[in-house]
Design an enzyme around this catalytic site. Structure first.
Site, PDB file in Angstrom:
ATOM      1  N   LYS A   1       0.868  -1.180   0.000  1.00 30.13           N
ATOM      2  CA  LYS A   1       0.000   0.000   0.000  1.00 30.13           C
ATOM      3  C   LYS A   1       0.901   1.225   0.000  1.00 30.13           C
ATOM      4  CE  LYS A   1      -3.864   1.984   2.697  1.00 30.13           C
ATOM      5  NZ  LYS A   1      -4.705   1.845   3.901  1.00 30.13           N
TER       6      LYS A   1
ATOM      7  N   SER B   1      -9.754   1.963   2.979  1.00 33.17           N
ATOM      8  CA  SER B   1      -8.847   2.683   2.110  1.00 33.17           C
ATOM      9  C   SER B   1      -7.830   1.798   1.378  1.00 33.17           C
ATOM     10  CB  SER B   1      -8.090   3.723   2.940  1.00 33.17           C
ATOM     11  OG  SER B   1      -7.267   3.093   3.913  1.00 33.17           O
TER      12      SER B   1
ATOM     13  N   SER C   1     -10.007  -0.481   7.167  1.00 29.37           N
ATOM     14  CA  SER C   1      -9.429  -0.383   5.819  1.00 29.37           C
ATOM     15  C   SER C   1      -8.719  -1.612   5.274  1.00 29.37           C
ATOM     16  CB  SER C   1      -8.463   0.792   5.759  1.00 29.37           C
ATOM     17  OG  SER C   1      -9.198   1.974   5.601  1.00 29.37           O
TER      18      SER C   1
HETATM   19  N1  GLN Z   1     -13.264   4.323   6.460  1.00 26.73           N
HETATM   20  C1  GLN Z   1     -12.657   4.765   7.676  1.00 26.73           C
HETATM   21  C2  GLN Z   1     -12.227   6.198   7.535  1.00 26.73           C
HETATM   22  O1  GLN Z   1     -12.516   6.764   6.545  1.00 26.73           O
HETATM   23  C3  GLN Z   1     -11.498   3.885   8.046  1.00 26.73           C
HETATM   24  C4  GLN Z   1     -10.302   4.118   7.224  1.00 26.73           C
HETATM   25  C5  GLN Z   1      -9.126   3.293   7.621  1.00 26.73           C
HETATM   26  O2  GLN Z   1      -9.278   2.254   8.271  1.00 26.73           O
HETATM   27  N2  GLN Z   1      -7.945   3.769   7.263  1.00 26.73           N
HETATM   28  O3  GLN Z   1     -11.603   6.762   8.370  1.00 26.73           O
END
Ligand code: GLN
Length: 488
Positions: free
Chosen positions: A77, A152, A176
């Protein structure tokens, strides 16, 4: 079965027996990455570096050196720093940032012999649930390219699902790793907070962020976790606990395993077909000898509001370093220092990131701190207690990963609350710091559905064992998405 449909464990056997070389395997993936460029999984593809790495892996093998992951092509990532390579975190702010060192996760995997194919697309600074906040454009879901892959870590999830790497790294602050794994039909694990070093992982919300593996099978995830875990003098929050042999426990019988169904997960908002998939998964676990009971997690509903105070608060502090001077994008022709700060940040950050910085700065400010930040921390404590109580009665918890399968691109971009609610089943695990994973368990209208398994602290081995046994009885994790053509 073509090379990319083999698990890492099978690929290691193939490499060992000389069925194909690491160079051939790497070329196979590089070719697929090019052919499926439209999925937009990668921000950076490292063709030369990957081939050089594969060559080195083949030579090492020929000399009799046996690295745990020797010659296995993976992707990182783009939130993990990679020395000499662009590390963007999906943001214009870091579009020209070349990391001067490797993240611990990257260094550990490299030492285990992986080949790095490239860096995957992601929501900007890991803020999002759909990959639509990336500066590099949205990632497409290989099961249906009109839909999001989740976020994400959507680039990593889609790349694994589409056979564009053997496995990938991800990070999970509120879901995410698990939510995109569910939406793309792969296996993803978020370990206990502190199990894996955060050194060199660009920070979003430091008390919640955790790295983890995204793979085709639980066995592959166990192998990757083995390499990625461990204490690190460069991260004082990394846990000083020995790393068990995660693979050794996979074959343990589930006879007598106590599984708790989080009844609050089923109360509202879960799509009917997804619920059906979860029920069928429960039957499989029962057939494997598990004892199912229902447990309450009464404060789950408060996890989203608490998270959307705590995560932006930490983000606003973490992202203050991107000021156009020390780090990040700098605006053209600033008229003075104030103008430089303000334009660099307003031009360099995307909308969602700016929204979070503003919420965070607000909730931390005098007069509001007690009303919001302190309250959110109190809720966080209640959620931890809920889990502790549940784990007095059961060994692992089971529930959905996501309220419904992958949604359409653009469907939720104008409704922040609808987007935030995507993580209703995953966020509590981050607030409590518990290990949790998503495994493919079926389909809803031809889209993959994930089941979530949550373990007690440091019980990664236990959920991996349950996941592996489930995968011995089912073949959901072996299905290939239509958009990339089965076996092509
Ligand atoms: N969807 C969540 C957010 O927007 C979690 C994102 C994540 O786990 N990095 O913060």
């Amino acid at each position: 079965m073509t090379m990319h449909e083999r698990s890492i464990v099978q690929q290691l056997d193939d490499l060992h027996s000389g069925k194909y070389s690491a160079v051939e395997l790497t070329r196979h993936y590089l070719d697929r990455i090019q052919r499926h460029e439209a999925l937009n999984c990668y921000i950076t593809v490292l063709e030369e570096k990957a081939l050089a790495g594969a060559n080195a892996a083949d030579s090492a093998r020929a000399e009799g050196q046996n690295h745990l992951l020797g010659g296995i092509p993976i992707a990182h990532k783009d939130i993990f720093c990679t020395e000499g390579i662009k590390t963007s975190a999906g943001s214009k702010m870091l579009d020209s940032f070349i990391a001067p060192y490797d993240a611990t996760v990257v260094a550990k995997l490299a030492a285990a012999g992986v080949v790095t194919l490239g860096k995957t697309n992601m929501d900007e600074f890991a803020m999002g649930s759909s990959n639509e906040t990336s500066f590099y454009g949205p990632v497409r879901n290989p099961w249906d390219t009109t839909r999001v892959p989740g976020g994400s870590s959507g680039g990593s999830a889609a790349a694994v699902a589409a056979g564009l790497c053997s496995a990938a790294t991800g990070t999970d602050t509120g879901g995410s790793i698990r939510q995109p794994s569910a939406h793309c039909g792969i296996t993803g694990l978020k370990p206990t907070y502190g199990r894996i070093s955060r050194w060199g992982m660009i920070a979003f919300a430091s008390s919640l962020d955790q790295a983890g593996p995204m793979a085709r099978t639980a066995e592959d995830a166990a192998l990757l976790l083995q390499v990625m875990s461990g204490s690190d003098s460069l991260d004082s929050t990394s846990l000083d606990e020995p790393v068990p042999d995660y693979r050794a426990d996979l074959t343990r019988s589930l006879e007598g395993l106590r599984i708790g169904l989080c009844e609050d997960f089923f109360a509202t908002g879960l799509e009917a077909d997804s619920e059906q998939v979860i029920q069928e998964a429960i039957t499989v676990f029962e057939q494997l000898g598990a004892k199912i009971s229902r447990v309450a997690l009464p404060h789950i509903a408060q996890s989203i509001p608490a998270y959307y105070v705590i995560a932006p608060a930490e983000a606003s502090a973490n992202l203050s370093r991107f000021d156009g001077i020390r780090f990040g994008y700098r605006c053209e022709n600033p008229s003075n220092l104030e103008d430089l700060y303000s334009r660099s940040r307003s031009e360099g950050f995307g909308e969602e990131v700016k929204r979070r910085i503003m919420i965070g700065a607000f909730t931390l400010s005098t007069g509001y701190y007690d009303a919001y930040y302190r309250k959110a921390q109190q809720i966080r404590r209640l959620i931890k207690i809920d889990f502790q109580t549940a784990f007095e009665q059961v060994d692992i918890l089971l529930g959905p990963t996501s309220p419904q399968p992958a949604f359409k691109q653009g469907e939720k971009t104008d409704d922040q609350v609808a987007m935030y609610l995507q993580d209703i089943y995953t966020i509590a695990g981050n607030l409590a710091g518990l290990p949790a994973m998503s495994i493919p368990a079926g389909f809803s209208s031809k889209l993959p559905v994930g089941v979530q398994l949550i373990g007690n602290y440091m019980q990664e081995g236990r959920i991996l064992n349950a996941a592996h046994q489930f995968q011995q009885q089912t073949d959901w994790h072996l299905r290939s998405p239509g958009a990339v053509g089965a076996g092509d």
